[in-house]
Design an enzyme around this catalytic site. Structure first.
Site, PDB file in Angstrom:
ATOM      1  N   GLU A   1      42.518  35.448  34.569  1.00 30.82           N
ATOM      2  CA  GLU A   1      43.070  35.730  36.257  1.00 30.82           C
ATOM      3  C   GLU A   1      44.126  37.136  36.125  1.00 30.82           C
ATOM      4  O   GLU A   1      44.450  37.123  34.687  1.00 30.82           O
ATOM      5  CB  GLU A   1      44.478  34.578  36.259  1.00 30.82           C
ATOM      6  CG  GLU A   1      45.154  35.252  37.656  1.00 30.82           C
ATOM      7  CD  GLU A   1      45.797  33.656  38.251  1.00 30.82           C
ATOM      8  OE1 GLU A   1      45.516  32.907  38.242  1.00 30.82           O
ATOM      9  OE2 GLU A   1      47.592  34.478  38.472  1.00 30.82           O
TER      10      GLU A   1
ATOM     11  N   ASP B   1      46.593  40.388  37.436  1.00 33.12           N
ATOM     12  CA  ASP B   1      47.303  39.599  38.542  1.00 33.12           C
ATOM     13  C   ASP B   1      48.527  40.991  38.966  1.00 33.12           C
ATOM     14  O   ASP B   1      49.151  41.231  38.280  1.00 33.12           O
ATOM     15  CB  ASP B   1      48.987  38.698  38.178  1.00 33.12           C
ATOM     16  CG  ASP B   1      48.210  37.569  38.329  1.00 33.12           C
ATOM     17  OD1 ASP B   1      47.308  36.680  38.925  1.00 33.12           O
ATOM     18  OD2 ASP B   1      48.191  36.871  37.557  1.00 33.12           O
TER      19      ASP B   1
ATOM     20  N   GLU C   1      52.087  41.431  41.540  1.00 30.81           N
ATOM     21  CA  GLU C   1      52.415  40.278  42.615  1.00 30.81           C
ATOM     22  C   GLU C   1      53.686  41.427  42.062  1.00 30.81           C
ATOM     23  O   GLU C   1      54.558  42.238  41.674  1.00 30.81           O
ATOM     24  CB  GLU C   1      53.167  39.423  41.630  1.00 30.81           C
ATOM     25  CG  GLU C   1      51.982  38.134  41.503  1.00 30.81           C
ATOM     26  CD  GLU C   1      52.757  37.008  40.678  1.00 30.81           C
ATOM     27  OE1 GLU C   1      52.059  35.559  41.252  1.00 30.81           O
ATOM     28  OE2 GLU C   1      53.163  37.145  39.608  1.00 30.81           O
TER      29      GLU C   1
END
Ligand SMILES: *[C@@H]1O[C@H](CO)[C@@H](O)[C@H](O)[C@H]1NC(C)=O
Length: 293
Positions: free
Chosen positions: A109, A111, A113
């Site tokens: 993953e 990311d 954010e």
């Protein structure tokens, strides 16, 4: 077939090279309509198409957040999205834009954010890298602009050499392929492209001290100009290993000197958290932190 190369349109030779040798076999996806490439994964009622489907609005209220995902997965490439974040008091909200292999215990993953804040306080961008189910690699920067005033471009470049997170073409994070030093690197599992908007006031803003103010809801984030260029899976199996994919090219294997300076500028002036230097969490420096860029 017509392609618009925003980065390389000035490099004619390279463009010809791309069209001649690369462009045809690769599954490019650059539709103008969002729902050609993405589908809603969470709360249809909170996602609205705008501008004839070329942009979308995500909504968070007390009933629900929402999310969408790409229909395909990709193995290497570059994804980018223009996002305009929640203005004003966005404390306790998280807007995420990420890639995920969706394979539970062994997931990879990457990311972005965006952690909201009280009015006038800076948004933080948290990045994380999961390899084979192992994450805990958070870094945070505070942005050098207000990301809720205008759209800005957030991109992830992923090739055999590294993963680079960019904000408006400025590299903010590099995760290098150090497999030769025994450090895992995502390279086998294809990843989908995802986005979600949700409430996380137990941790997001000042470590959870600042709670979401529902009297300010609904909260809106906007997305447009998505661009995914990569080897789609399912698709031709040889695509991901093809060294002539543009994202594997010499210009993308390392940060060039200008990008290197920008990267150091971000780390010196805008970094607010780095798991690499968090001795409480990591008494022993994680190996990828020592390996450098
Ligand atoms: C919010 O603002 C505070 C105060 O300026 C700052 O310390 C923090 O890093 C900002 N971001 C988050 C996500 O808390």
């Amino acid at each position: 077939m017509t392609f618009t190369y925003t980065i390389f349109s000035n490099t004619l030779v390279f463009t010809i090279f791309l069209i001649k040798f690369v462009a045809l076999p690769i599954a490019y996806s650059k539709p103008t309509i969002f729902l050609e490439d993405f589908h809603v994964t969470w709360s249809d009622s909170h996602i609205k198409q705008l501008d004839g489907g070329k942009a979308i609005q995500l909504l968070l209220d007390q009933n629900s957040g929402c999310g969408f995902a790409s229909k395909n997965k990709y193995l290497f490439g570059r994804v980018s999205m223009k996002i305009k974040l929640i203005p004003g008091d966005s404390a306790g909200t998280v807007t995420a834009f990420y890639m995920n292999s969706d394979t539970d215990q062994i997931r990879d993953e990457l990311d972005f954010e965006f952690l909201g804040n009280r009015t006038g306080q800076p948004y933080s961008v948290q990045t994380n890298v999961y390899t084979h189910g192992k994450g805990d690699r958070e870094q945070r920067i505070n942005l050098w602009f207000d990301p809720a005033v205008d759209f800005h471009t957030y991109s992830i470049l992923w090739n055999h050499y590294h993963v680079v997170f960019y904000v408006d073409e400025v590299p903010i994070r590099v995760y290098k392929n150090n497999e030769d030093k025994g450090i895992p690197f995502p390279k086998i599992q294809p990843m989908g492209v995802y986005s979600t908007l949700w409430e996380a006031d137990d941790w997001a803003t000042r470590g959870g001290l600042e709670k979401i103010d529902w009297t300010k809801s609904p909260f809106y984030a906007y997305y447009k100009d998505f661009d995914i260029e990569g080897c789609s899976v399912p698709g031709p199996g040889w695509c991901a290993a093809n060294p002539s994919n543009w994202w594997e090219g010499a210009a993308y294997q390392h940060l060039d000197p200008v990008a290197g300076r920008q990267y150091r500028w971000v780390r010196l002036n805008h970094m607010v958290y780095d798991y690499c230097t968090d001795k409480q969490r990591n008494p022993i420096t994680p190996p990828e932190c020592k390996a450098g860029i």
